[in-house]
Write a protein that holds these residues in place. Sequence first.
Motif, PDB file in Angstrom:
ATOM      1  N   GLU A   1       0.888   4.774   9.687  1.00 21.64           N
ATOM      2  CA  GLU A   1       1.586   3.977   8.681  1.00 21.64           C
ATOM      3  C   GLU A   1       2.916   4.623   8.317  1.00 21.64           C
ATOM      4  OE1 GLU A   1       0.409   0.788   7.094  1.00 21.64           O
ATOM      5  OE2 GLU A   1      -0.401   1.079   9.087  1.00 21.64           O
TER       6      GLU A   1
ATOM      7  N   THR B   1      -1.524   8.673   3.168  1.00 16.95           N
ATOM      8  CA  THR B   1      -1.459   7.573   4.114  1.00 16.95           C
ATOM      9  C   THR B   1      -1.499   8.165   5.514  1.00 16.95           C
ATOM     10  OG1 THR B   1       0.052   6.615   2.531  1.00 16.95           O
ATOM     11  CG2 THR B   1      -0.215   5.443   4.559  1.00 16.95           C
TER      12      THR B   1
ATOM     13  N   TYR C   1       0.828  -1.214   0.000  1.00 19.49           N
ATOM     14  CA  TYR C   1       0.000   0.000   0.000  1.00 19.49           C
ATOM     15  C   TYR C   1       0.862   1.264   0.000  1.00 19.49           C
ATOM     16  CZ  TYR C   1      -4.371  -2.467   0.620  1.00 19.49           C
ATOM     17  OH  TYR C   1      -5.470  -3.253   0.406  1.00 19.49           O
ATOM     18  N   ALA C   2       1.897   1.245   0.837  1.00 17.72           N
ATOM     19  CA  ALA C   2       2.733   2.438   0.935  1.00 17.72           C
ATOM     20  C   ALA C   2       3.457   2.703  -0.385  1.00 17.72           C
ATOM     21  CB  ALA C   2       3.747   2.278   2.066  1.00 17.72           C
TER      22      ALA C   2
ATOM     23  N   ARG D   1      -4.684  11.633   8.032  1.00 13.17           N
ATOM     24  CA  ARG D   1      -3.788  11.632   6.873  1.00 13.17           C
ATOM     25  C   ARG D   1      -2.653  12.630   7.043  1.00 13.17           C
ATOM     26  NH1 ARG D   1      -6.173  11.361   0.971  1.00 13.17           N
ATOM     27  NH2 ARG D   1      -6.286  13.568   1.361  1.00 13.17           N
TER      28      ARG D   1
END
Lengths: 317, 313, 505
Positions: free
Chosen positions: C358, C354, B186-187, C401
Amino acid sequence: MSKLIKSQGPLLALIGLVILFSVFTDSFASPSNLAAVLEAAAIPAIVAIGLTFILMQASIDLSVEGVASLANIVLSITVANSVTSTDIGLWAVPLVLCVGLVVGATSGAVSIYVRMPSLIVTLGMWLTTVGLAALLYPDRLPQILETRITSLAIDKQWGLSWIVYLTFLLIIAATLVEKHTRFGRMSRAIGENEPVLRMSGIKVNHHKIAAFALAGGCYALAGILLGARIGVGNTQSGVGLLFPSIAACVLGGTLLSGGRGGIRQSMIGVLILVSLRNGLIQIGADPLLQSALEGAVIIVAVAGSTWHLRRKIRVIK
Amino acid sequence: MENALRLLRRNGAVVVLILILVAVSTAAPGILRWRAINGLLQDNAPLLILIVGATLPILLGCLDLSIAAMASLAAVVAAMLSPVLGSASVPVVVAGAAAIGGLQGYLIGRLQVPSFVISLGALGIFKGIAMYLTAANMVGITPGIWIYDLLGSRSFGMSNSFLLVLITAGLFAAMLRFTNLGRNIYAFGANEIAVYISGVRRDLVRSFAFAASAGCAALGGIMMISQTMFASATVANSLLLPALVGVVVGGTAISGGVGGVLSSLIGGLIAILIRVGVTISGLPPESQDVAFGITILIAVALTTDRAKIGVVK
Amino acid sequence: MTTAFSLEGISKRFGEVTALDNVSLELNEGEVLGLIGQNGSGKSTIMKVMAGLHRPDTGIIRVGGKVVQLRSPLEAAQAGIGLVHQEQSLITSLTVAENLFLDKPAGSTSLGFYRWANLRDRAKHQLDKVELDIDPFTPVSELSFGQRQIVELAKVLSLEELVHGHMVILFDEPTAVLNPPEIQALFGQIRRIKHRSSVVFVSHRMDEILEISDRVYVMSDGRNVATRDKEHVNVDELYELMVGKQRVNRTDRKPREAHIGAEPALTLKNVTVPGEIDDISLTLAPGEILGLIGVQGSGAETILRTIFGIADEWQGKIEYFGAPLTIDSPAEAVAKGIGYLPAERKTEGMIRNTSVSENVAITYGWQHGRGAGLISRGKERGMIEGWVRKLAIKTPSIGHRIDNLSGGNQQKVVLSKWLFGKTLKVLMLDHPTRGLDPGARGDLFAVIRELADQGLAILLVGDTLDEVLTLSDEIIVMKDGRVSARITDVQAAPPSEEELVKAMV
Ligand SMILES: Nc1ncnc2c1ncn2[C@@H]1O[C@H](COP(=O)(O)OP(=O)(O)OP(=O)(O)O)[C@@H](O)[C@H]1O
Ligand SMILES: [Mg+2]
């Protein structure tokens, strides 16, 4: 020297290919065969012109084949033909071009205002136009009886048909647009950095829609010229145009990530691809392996001509 | 209204699937019968497995155009190997395909050529090889081989091929959710360079994604021949577009980083049901493509979470 | 003095975040207003409102007394308002001339075609103003970083010819990426245009603010907490207004002996990267902080990037704990225990679209997992929240985000990914405080010191002299890809700032 290789990789690849085929076969470099190469390159070149602006803007258009087929059908049933009784003469040409422009503009507008990636919108548009072509198709194969259309492919001046000359004209016009108009300059800039252009008050949406419309017009023209060449209206006439044209643009150095390339590069790409097809036949490569060889050459050519751009810090995708 | 819209945006694909299911079953109640559904799933299992596999490169922001050609090639090779290897031909072919896919992924990074070009080239290469191997003829497969019979039959009343699709999709979904590799995928789709600088082995991630997509494609080709018992160099070639449509309808963004395998599976089911719906709609055959194209566009518009994509390209 | 421009009761919300809360601001003719505030206090947002990039939720904007609506940057430009962005905003595939007039209403086109000669003349005139001697038709991609910065300035200054009345020029952290002489040149330009324009100037460096501004406007949490005339304020008071607490004094680092004699973590011998650095040698011990400083393009960053395995080609020898370091990618560097915080936050640091969590967990998250490649988001969560608190990262939640954080907070998130692991031995920081407010800088300094005290070897490319002087045990000054000065034992015998500047330029 190394700078030449860096900036002109695709051109050198083309020259290399031509020399290679000329050395290994007698037939490749003959005037009649070279004319055949140009004839084969003309229609893909027109498609590639339209695609180039879209690719420079970092969008993509998959509707090529559908729009060309649709254009071909509309042309064949509106000029003098063997099936329908309508005959609007040469007015059919602007009509068909308008169909292309409208389809293209629609793709662009939907992509922008509904905020959907162009890949998907044009995929849908591809299916839709293929369907429209089938819908408009009369019961029997319409023969195009309008000689002013068919003569474009049949009449030859100095060994080349009018299709080729028309393509040359279009290439010149497109190059002017690319280099000297706001639309052309902004197209590449949009591909490089769209957010900044928006912030600067550039009408990005207009330029994008214009690119799609222009491209639609190009595919429609390709459909007309296909009609001139095959002399009938066929729902499948555009099939096989899409991937070679995109591949040609990419081969020439118009990257899918946008911001690079241009008409000249795309035209070199078209010539590489067409010479390759022609040359492989001339040297007698197994026709079953044809597509495998083509595939391998596409990879090698793109890898070779972008080798100097290799950086560890580089987005490839 | 606002809430309804948000719900739609979050779970767009599921909602659309239900809507379409309701619409189709009101139009033709027969379709909801278990046998009909099962037949549909069995017929479309090859497409669905291609969709599952194709999702992974797309999550990276790459595109694998070679899946359909790989499926055809795998079908041909499996058919040719089946007399010699029997059931073992299946794992051999799938592993071989995954290796070739992995190589594709590796080459994208090594040669720094976009996936679009590499996989377009690979499409040509696979097609050419399949043509050459078959000399453009059909290849039959030896009847009575356990694994092909298994794939062509049912257990618990469900097509085994479709069960395999479910298992594969489940495994990939778990991988994406719970493993480091999944996080990296995903990243990577969101910002390849930053991920590289964070110390992620991007070549490995890319190779894995392409190996998965090629392996799934091979499985799809094998499912096809287990149903028809014949392979040709072009059996699966028409599956490329429907597969991409399925992924996209599921809400996986072409630009990478957003979406998932299960969404794609649902997207695939939506696309299949739209096909069915259009077919039974009573529209003349000529207008079915138009209806399909437009419905797909609407479905995508409803299932994409546009809050998550920045610049629309 | 007459008011040139004013904001009255402006509010702006982004979802749950209130970026501006009933803010009013008056700008007099010919005045330079220094705008300061912590990261995320709303400075960029207020500038964007003034430049027509954001529409305020409530409040009115007046230009020259008249109420106006600024719906787009173009409308702002027509009203005489121009913004120099926090990040560079030039299109590299276009020429300098095209970039200069990109955002201006009256273009040099007729019927859609460019009139190149006309464009060249107008561009030449603008370039003369900023004393940049280049062909207006040079593609921006061929310019150096410094040249681009000047073009950026010229782009905004070309408003001068386009509007007749008074102008408002906004600078959002323009000095963050400039070296001292370039900063002085910029200040010269600001003083030159003062007679017909007002200027808003954002910076996190108090000395600059006090040097150039007439008044200082302090923001905190989306509100204006104070406005001061330059004459009546000093650095310490500004700091207190901004951070809400007294500035802590420099806690001096322990003397150098602590890490003398230890086996060096990193040794570079004659490292050369063609065209960038030439014959660089250095050693770095565990627990030591080595500061590199030099103007843009001096090659300091290249040293870090070469060690980290992202230089495309290099020669020489690098040793890592006595063994030769042969790596070709960041992944290998990280596996060995080397971390790197890039200067280019947007493109290389943060993973856009993201969440904060993360971004933090990408590198070392697996170390806190269940093994076999399985991760544990639950376990990560607690630790990430710990870092968010420790570094005072301003974010609604760790699931937020990262794109929506302010620049400085994004930087802190990117940094925390390196602090998240257990195996890091060498940390390389490339302009770590770029865009950080003084409070955050202080916090970061403390963290860096703590890490060094725990035995981490730290290689730092500094933004300011103050920064390397405060933190480093040893300083290496770079110039044109070579070492031009080396100061050992900085804390015991600190060099003067003049000494360092002389070696830099
Ligand atoms: N587009 C956006 N969407 C959501 N939130 C935003 C957006 N832009 C800014 N914010 C939020 O608004 C607040 C103010 O941000 P702003 O960028 O104005 O801060 P700043 O004072 O410029 O900080 P810095 O010194 O770090 O640049 C922050 O909390 C930020 O997270
Ligand atoms: Mg800011």
